[in-house]
Design a protein around this motif. Structure first.
Motif, PDB file in Angstrom:
ATOM      1  N   GLN A 201       5.676  21.742 -45.547  1.00  0.00           N
ATOM      2  CA  GLN A 201       5.098  22.889 -44.825  1.00  0.00           C
ATOM      3  C   GLN A 201       4.005  23.556 -45.657  1.00  0.00           C
ATOM      4  O   GLN A 201       2.932  23.896 -45.142  1.00  0.00           O
TER       5      GLN A 201
ATOM      6  N   GLY B 283      12.985  32.120 -43.750  1.00  0.00           N
ATOM      7  CA  GLY B 283      12.633  32.647 -42.428  1.00  0.00           C
ATOM      8  C   GLY B 283      11.885  33.968 -42.475  1.00  0.00           C
ATOM      9  O   GLY B 283      11.429  34.467 -41.450  1.00  0.00           O
TER      10      GLY B 283
ATOM     11  N   LEU C 277      14.005  35.674 -48.518  1.00  0.00           N
ATOM     12  CA  LEU C 277      14.977  34.881 -47.775  1.00  0.00           C
ATOM     13  C   LEU C 277      14.275  33.897 -46.856  1.00  0.00           C
ATOM     14  O   LEU C 277      13.126  34.110 -46.455  1.00  0.00           O
TER      15      LEU C 277
ATOM     16  N   ASP D 113       3.561  42.730 -36.351  1.00  0.00           N
ATOM     17  CA  ASP D 113       3.089  42.597 -34.967  1.00  0.00           C
ATOM     18  C   ASP D 113       4.243  42.630 -33.963  1.00  0.00           C
ATOM     19  O   ASP D 113       4.051  42.984 -32.808  1.00  0.00           O
TER      20      ASP D 113
ATOM     21  N   LYS E 199      -1.529  32.849 -46.428  1.00  0.00           N
ATOM     22  CA  LYS E 199      -2.381  34.003 -46.131  1.00  0.00           C
ATOM     23  C   LYS E 199      -2.889  34.670 -47.410  1.00  0.00           C
ATOM     24  O   LYS E 199      -4.026  35.136 -47.472  1.00  0.00           O
TER      25      LYS E 199
ATOM     26  N   GLY F 243       9.061  34.498 -43.739  1.00  0.00           N
ATOM     27  CA  GLY F 243       7.613  34.303 -43.598  1.00  0.00           C
ATOM     28  C   GLY F 243       6.957  34.059 -44.945  1.00  0.00           C
ATOM     29  O   GLY F 243       5.749  34.226 -45.114  1.00  0.00           O
TER      30      GLY F 243
ATOM     31  N   LYS G 287       5.530  40.169 -39.975  1.00  0.00           N
ATOM     32  CA  LYS G 287       5.937  40.334 -38.577  1.00  0.00           C
ATOM     33  C   LYS G 287       5.818  41.786 -38.099  1.00  0.00           C
ATOM     34  O   LYS G 287       6.584  42.218 -37.240  1.00  0.00           O
TER      35      LYS G 287
ATOM     36  N   GLY H 232       0.878  38.354 -37.877  1.00  0.00           N
ATOM     37  CA  GLY H 232       0.881  37.303 -36.865  1.00  0.00           C
ATOM     38  C   GLY H 232       1.154  35.942 -37.473  1.00  0.00           C
ATOM     39  O   GLY H 232       1.174  35.779 -38.696  1.00  0.00           O
ATOM     40  N   GLU H 233       1.370  34.955 -36.574  1.00  0.00           N
ATOM     41  CA  GLU H 233       1.688  33.609 -37.050  1.00  0.00           C
ATOM     42  C   GLU H 233       0.451  32.856 -37.515  1.00  0.00           C
ATOM     43  O   GLU H 233       0.556  31.897 -38.268  1.00  0.00           O
TER      44      GLU H 233
HETATM   45  P1  GDP Z   1       9.868  31.044 -44.877  1.00  0.00           P
HETATM   46  O1  GDP Z   1      11.118  30.316 -44.498  1.00  0.00           O
HETATM   47  O2  GDP Z   1      10.182  32.380 -45.461  1.00  0.00           O
HETATM   48  O3  GDP Z   1       8.934  30.255 -45.697  1.00  0.00           O
HETATM   49  O4  GDP Z   1       9.156  31.430 -43.501  1.00  0.00           O
HETATM   50  P2  GDP Z   1       7.936  30.762 -42.736  1.00  0.00           P
HETATM   51  O5  GDP Z   1       6.665  31.048 -43.442  1.00  0.00           O
HETATM   52  O6  GDP Z   1       8.254  29.341 -42.433  1.00  0.00           O
HETATM   53  O7  GDP Z   1       7.933  31.641 -41.408  1.00  0.00           O
HETATM   54  C1  GDP Z   1       9.027  31.686 -40.513  1.00  0.00           C
HETATM   55  C2  GDP Z   1       8.500  31.953 -39.102  1.00  0.00           C
HETATM   56  O8  GDP Z   1       7.909  33.242 -39.035  1.00  0.00           O
HETATM   57  C3  GDP Z   1       7.411  30.972 -38.696  1.00  0.00           C
HETATM   58  O9  GDP Z   1       7.588  30.672 -37.342  1.00  0.00           O
HETATM   59  C4  GDP Z   1       6.124  31.785 -38.893  1.00  0.00           C
HETATM   60  O10 GDP Z   1       5.082  31.359 -38.037  1.00  0.00           O
HETATM   61  C5  GDP Z   1       6.578  33.174 -38.557  1.00  0.00           C
HETATM   62  N1  GDP Z   1       5.779  34.246 -39.199  1.00  0.00           N
HETATM   63  C6  GDP Z   1       5.432  34.368 -40.499  1.00  0.00           C
HETATM   64  N2  GDP Z   1       4.712  35.497 -40.707  1.00  0.00           N
HETATM   65  C7  GDP Z   1       4.587  36.104 -39.491  1.00  0.00           C
HETATM   66  C8  GDP Z   1       3.964  37.318 -39.028  1.00  0.00           C
HETATM   67  O11 GDP Z   1       3.368  38.109 -39.773  1.00  0.00           O
HETATM   68  N3  GDP Z   1       4.075  37.590 -37.691  1.00  0.00           N
HETATM   69  C9  GDP Z   1       4.749  36.772 -36.830  1.00  0.00           C
HETATM   70  N4  GDP Z   1       4.811  37.125 -35.552  1.00  0.00           N
HETATM   71  N5  GDP Z   1       5.340  35.640 -37.231  1.00  0.00           N
HETATM   72  C10 GDP Z   1       5.264  35.306 -38.540  1.00  0.00           C
END
Ligand code: GDP
Length: 295
Positions: free
Chosen positions: A147, A111, A109, A250, A120, A113, A248, A275-276
């Motif tokens: 992105q 958001g 979905l 973390d 990664k 990650g 996430k 982490g981000e």
């Molecule tokens: P996508 O829409 O599924 O592609 O999600 P994104 O890769 O754009 O990530 C959404 C948000 O989650 C971004 O702000 C990322 O930096 C954050 N994010 C992704 N993985 C992690 C993680 O392992 N830990 C944390 N804290 N944030 C993460």
């Protein structure tokens, strides 16, 4: 950090148990009642908790360890083993094809990650000496393509994109591109939606049929708890999954999704995001996670 709350709770329960010396069945039952509460509060799936507590109790009583001075230690060891088993036992690896490229399809979905995890994953593979190619296959959001391109630049991995054309055609073209550019792993970043819908699932099934991925990995956000488990179940039913990347961790003090997802869906967590920052994806080690919980 993940399991923070659960870990505190369990350590308290087991400290009390250690104070007893020899144990009665009632002592174990009392402790396991508290463990049950702690797991439910950590947002572990209800049925998973029920089965878990039952197994631990059966094993503890069955092994006739209660009448020894190290009874509590024996019970904790059983909990440790059962927590490890719950999370899949041993770590689950990627299946790398003997005939390159290995095709990995990332789904999930919006958001969750997914795009970050694609970067990664590419970084991890690169560190292992592979030559990954990232594929921007989210054709609905130009921002998503951009992105991935930015992430590709940061991790120094090439990104294949063809704008907002047909997602199946892009995936196919990317495989062709990988052959002529000596990329041995192709990571396809597919479209995400805010919710699961049939149009998206059909597109994912079409991509799957066209490129026959060796791995379909679902990216889920650990912080969404049981919702992550439901999402995994839906994706597995309509697409078929080989594993999960849980992000996430973390920020997830409870850990319910990490503890439930394998038991509920049968899909192992293969990697975790912590982490981000763009660091290599980490392998999920069930035994180390169990140790972390027990402190
Ligand atoms: P996508 O829409 O599924 O592609 O999600 P994104 O890769 O754009 O990530 C959404 C948000 O989650 C971004 O702000 C990322 O930096 C954050 N994010 C992704 N993985 C992690 C993680 O392992 N830990 C944390 N804290 N944030 C993460």
């Amino acid at each position: 950090m993940i399991f923070e709350n659960l870990s505190d709770r369990l350590q308290g329960i087991f400290k009390k148990l250690r104070g007893h010396g020899k144990l009665t069945e009632d002592d174990v039952s009392d402790a396991m009642r508290e463990v049950r509460m702690a797991l439910l509060e950590a947002d572990v799936n209800f049925k998973v908790v029920k089965d878990f507590v039952k197994r631990v109790k059966e094993r503890a009583v069955g092994q006739e360890v209660l009448d020894t001075l190290t009874a509590a230690q024996a019970v904790i060891k059983i909990v440790d083993e059962e927590l490890t088993a719950l999370m899949g036992g041993t770590e689950s690896r990627l299946s790398i094809s003997p005939n390159p490229p290995t095709v990995i399809m990332l789904v999930g979905l919006q958001g969750s990650g997914k795009t970050t995890s694609a970067g990664k994953l590419a970084l991890m593979l690169k560190k292992q000496g592979k030559r990954p190619l990232l594929v921007a296959d989210d054709i609905y959001r130009p921002a998503a393509i951009k992105q991935l391109e930015v992430i590709g630049e940061k991790v120094e991995v090439p990104v294949f994109s063809q704008g907002q054309e047909d997602a199946v055609a892009i995936a196919r073209a990317a495989i062709g591109h990988s052959a002529s550019h000596a990329n041995d792993v192709v990571i396809i970043d597919t479209a995400g939606r805010l919710q699961i819908d049939e149009t998206l699932m059909q597109e994912l099934r079409d991509i799957k049929a066209a490129v026959k991925p060796h791995e379909i990995l679902l990216v889920v956000d650990a912080m969404t708890g049981q919702e992550a488990v439901n999402v995994a179940q839906s994706f597995d039913e309509s697409l078929g999954l080989d594993g999960v990347i849980m992000t996430k961790l973390d920020g997830d003090a409870r850990g319910g999704a990490a503890l439930s997802i394998k038991a509920v869906t049968g899909c192992p967590v293969k990697f975790v995001g912590m982490g981000e920052k763009l660091e290599p994806l980490e392998v999920f080690h069930p035994d180390r996670m169990a140790s972390r919980i027990l402190g």
